[in-house]
Scaffold this motif. Structure first.
Motif, mmCIF file in Angstrom:
data_model
loop_
_atom_site.group_PDB
_atom_site.id
_atom_site.type_symbol
_atom_site.label_atom_id
_atom_site.label_comp_id
_atom_site.label_asym_id
_atom_site.label_seq_id
_atom_site.Cartn_x
_atom_site.Cartn_y
_atom_site.Cartn_z
ATOM 1 N N ASP A 1 37.168 26.705 106.500
ATOM 2 C CA ASP A 1 36.545 25.784 104.390
ATOM 3 C C ASP A 1 35.588 27.299 104.261
ATOM 4 O OD1 ASP A 1 37.608 23.282 104.391
ATOM 5 O OD2 ASP A 1 36.307 23.850 105.870
ATOM 6 N N ALA A 2 34.944 28.017 105.047
ATOM 7 C CA ALA A 2 33.850 29.101 104.121
ATOM 8 C C ALA A 2 34.708 30.160 104.202
ATOM 9 C CB ALA A 2 32.732 29.096 105.358
ATOM 10 N N LEU A 3 35.616 30.858 104.966
ATOM 11 C CA LEU A 3 36.482 31.570 105.294
ATOM 12 C C LEU A 3 38.010 31.474 104.050
ATOM 13 C CD1 LEU A 3 36.798 31.536 109.223
ATOM 14 C CD2 LEU A 3 35.592 34.094 108.249
ATOM 15 N N ASP A 4 38.189 30.229 104.167
ATOM 16 C CA ASP A 4 39.400 30.470 103.217
ATOM 17 C C ASP A 4 38.767 30.412 101.819
ATOM 18 O OD1 ASP A 4 41.926 29.539 102.368
ATOM 19 O OD2 ASP A 4 40.886 27.775 101.270
ATOM 20 N N GLU B 1 42.256 27.710 112.515
ATOM 21 C CA GLU B 1 43.548 25.959 112.174
ATOM 22 C C GLU B 1 43.321 25.718 110.856
ATOM 23 O OE1 GLU B 1 45.968 25.203 114.057
ATOM 24 O OE2 GLU B 1 45.563 26.779 115.062
ATOM 25 N N TYR B 2 42.964 25.888 109.420
ATOM 26 C CA TYR B 2 42.700 25.581 107.800
ATOM 27 C C TYR B 2 43.973 26.051 107.325
ATOM 28 C CZ TYR B 2 40.466 25.051 103.452
ATOM 29 O OH TYR B 2 40.297 24.267 102.424
ATOM 30 N N ASP B 3 44.867 24.807 107.146
ATOM 31 C CA ASP B 3 46.519 25.123 107.010
ATOM 32 C C ASP B 3 46.612 25.324 105.502
ATOM 33 O OD1 ASP B 3 47.517 24.019 108.840
ATOM 34 O OD2 ASP B 3 47.553 22.088 108.838
ATOM 35 N N MET B 4 45.592 25.050 104.503
ATOM 36 C CA MET B 4 45.552 25.087 103.110
ATOM 37 C C MET B 4 45.401 26.964 103.018
ATOM 38 S SD MET B 4 46.371 24.276 100.369
ATOM 39 C CE MET B 4 46.148 24.107 98.564
ATOM 40 N N ALA B 5 44.855 27.554 104.279
ATOM 41 C CA ALA B 5 45.078 29.396 103.511
ATOM 42 C C ALA B 5 46.277 29.718 104.427
ATOM 43 C CB ALA B 5 43.865 30.422 105.003
ATOM 44 N N TYR B 6 47.404 29.056 103.932
ATOM 45 C CA TYR B 6 48.142 29.859 104.116
ATOM 46 C C TYR B 6 49.300 29.751 102.943
ATOM 47 C CZ TYR B 6 49.702 29.273 108.989
ATOM 48 O OH TYR B 6 49.741 29.533 110.172
ATOM 49 N N ILE B 7 48.598 28.640 102.116
ATOM 50 C CA ILE B 7 49.342 28.563 101.066
ATOM 51 C C ILE B 7 48.781 30.130 99.922
ATOM 52 C CG2 ILE B 7 48.964 27.678 98.214
ATOM 53 C CD1 ILE B 7 50.914 26.001 100.405
ATOM 54 N N HIS B 8 47.368 30.337 100.405
ATOM 55 C CA HIS B 8 45.960 30.740 99.564
ATOM 56 C C HIS B 8 46.715 32.562 99.826
ATOM 57 C CE1 HIS B 8 43.006 27.491 99.379
ATOM 58 N NE2 HIS B 8 43.883 27.556 98.134
ATOM 59 N N LEU B 9 47.295 32.765 101.153
ATOM 60 C CA LEU B 9 47.724 33.905 101.466
ATOM 61 C C LEU B 9 49.096 34.033 100.819
ATOM 62 C CD1 LEU B 9 47.143 36.490 103.144
ATOM 63 C CD2 LEU B 9 48.321 35.177 105.511
ATOM 64 N N GLY B 10 49.971 32.969 100.944
ATOM 65 C CA GLY B 10 51.078 33.063 100.376
ATOM 66 C C GLY B 10 51.389 33.750 98.846
ATOM 67 N N LEU B 11 50.149 33.566 97.970
ATOM 68 C CA LEU B 11 50.103 33.242 96.797
ATOM 69 C C LEU B 11 49.643 35.075 96.320
ATOM 70 C CD1 LEU B 11 48.438 30.062 95.469
ATOM 71 C CD2 LEU B 11 50.741 30.963 94.729
ATOM 72 N N LEU B 12 48.722 35.477 97.629
ATOM 73 C CA LEU B 12 48.508 36.434 97.506
ATOM 74 C C LEU B 12 49.317 37.361 97.758
ATOM 75 C CD1 LEU B 12 46.088 38.596 97.360
ATOM 76 C CD2 LEU B 12 45.744 38.316 99.619
ATOM 77 N N TYR B 13 49.974 36.892 98.583
ATOM 78 C CA TYR B 13 51.929 38.152 98.914
ATOM 79 C C TYR B 13 52.300 38.543 97.456
ATOM 80 C CZ TYR B 13 49.551 38.547 103.537
ATOM 81 O OH TYR B 13 49.731 38.719 105.114
ATOM 82 N N LYS C 1 43.552 35.319 106.723
ATOM 83 C CA LYS C 1 43.886 34.559 108.094
ATOM 84 C C LYS C 1 42.912 34.633 109.177
ATOM 85 C CE LYS C 1 47.227 39.540 107.540
ATOM 86 N NZ LYS C 1 47.794 40.034 107.688
ATOM 87 N N LEU C 2 41.526 34.962 109.325
ATOM 88 C CA LEU C 2 40.498 34.309 109.452
ATOM 89 C C LEU C 2 40.988 32.966 109.700
ATOM 90 C CD1 LEU C 2 38.209 36.438 109.190
ATOM 91 C CD2 LEU C 2 39.256 36.186 111.140
ATOM 92 N N ALA C 3 41.614 32.512 108.439
ATOM 93 C CA ALA C 3 41.261 30.832 108.153
ATOM 94 C C ALA C 3 42.401 30.240 108.797
ATOM 95 C CB ALA C 3 40.621 30.951 106.701
ATOM 96 N N ILE C 4 43.383 30.807 109.089
ATOM 97 C CA ILE C 4 44.603 30.753 109.355
ATOM 98 C C ILE C 4 43.862 30.614 110.292
ATOM 99 C CG2 ILE C 4 46.799 30.899 109.793
ATOM 100 C CD1 ILE C 4 46.781 31.914 107.489
ATOM 101 N N SER C 5 43.253 31.332 111.874
ATOM 102 C CA SER C 5 42.752 31.331 112.818
ATOM 103 C C SER C 5 42.203 30.289 113.184
ATOM 104 C CB SER C 5 42.712 32.604 113.294
ATOM 105 O OG SER C 5 41.719 32.993 112.893
#
Length: 227
Positions: free
Chosen positions: A147-150, A180-192, A174-178
């Motif tokens: 959570d903190a990483l995200d 197992e923080y699934d919501m980070a996929y959404i945040h990374l996708g929005l960044l891309y 990416k660290l949050a994803i590694s």
């Protein structure tokens, strides 16, 4: 200390509690006090009342042991802070949450740091401060708290109290994803999608998020395909 219950326990809850309270010591040994109460509250198969005072008497007794300021076990202190923060079993109280989270943090910086960061980030019971929030979140992230990483990724992506740094944001997501923080996929996708304009990578992130049950991923995919 008398506990203020946020809800009156039902007859079924009381009987179920009576049936499992002998296992409380096992939770104490492992430090999973909060888990004990969450498991109790989430049980579906509950029976009829056998002792109308059992729940409050037993809970208040153990709660009083956990919530004393002389208790130096950071896990227990954090558990009480979490109960107050989310209003689970006890009435939500950010000031009390802060008190016990800080006591836990004082004993061991691994405990309490994420929620203290969240409190300062959102101004929950304290004056909002992105700087203080970032300091707590950085400490929490050093223990691989997902959570903190995200949250640090969001801080750097949107420039909350810092200069925007998209590379740092990407790395934190990416660290949050590694971890197992699934919501980070959404945040990374929005960044891309919105910053890097890399729609292929954004699509991959959204698709992965949907495979993990995140409805937001479908919404973002729809918007991506509509553009």
């Amino acid at each position: 200390m008398k506990l203020m219950l946020s809800t009156i326990p039902s007859n079924e809850e009381i009987k179920y509690f009576c049936s499992i309270k002998t296992n409380f010591d096992d939770y104490i040994k492992t430090g999973d006090v909060l888990l004990f109460y969450e498991n109790f509250l989430e049980q579906k198969n509950r029976e009829e009342l056998i002792n109308s005072h059992c729940f409050e008497n037993v809970f208040n007794f153990h709660y009083s042991l956990l919530s004393t300021e002389s208790n130096t076990n950071p896990s227990y202190l954090q558990d009480v802070g979490v109960l107050y923060f989310y209003g689970k079993v006890v009435k939500k109280d950010y000031l009390m949450a802060k008190k016990f989270l800080e006591l836990a943090f004082k004993q061991n910086k691994r405990y309490g740091s994420y929620l203290l960061g969240k409190m300062y980030f959102e101004g929950l019971g304290v004056e909002k401060s992105y700087l203080i929030a970032k300091e707590y979140l950085e400490i929490s992230s050093s223990f691989n708290d997902s959570d903190a990483l995200d949250n640090l990724g969001l801080i750097y992506q949107y420039g909350f109290g810092v200069e925007r740094d998209y590379l740092k944001a990407e790395n934190y997501f990416k660290l949050a994803i590694s971890n197992e923080y699934d919501m980070a996929y959404i945040h990374l996708g929005l960044l891309y999608e919105n910053v890097n304009k890399d729609y292929n990578k954004a699509r991959e992130c959204y698709i992965e998020s949907t495979s993990r049950g995140l409805v937001n991923g479908y919404f973002n995919l729809g918007n991506l395909y509509a553009e």
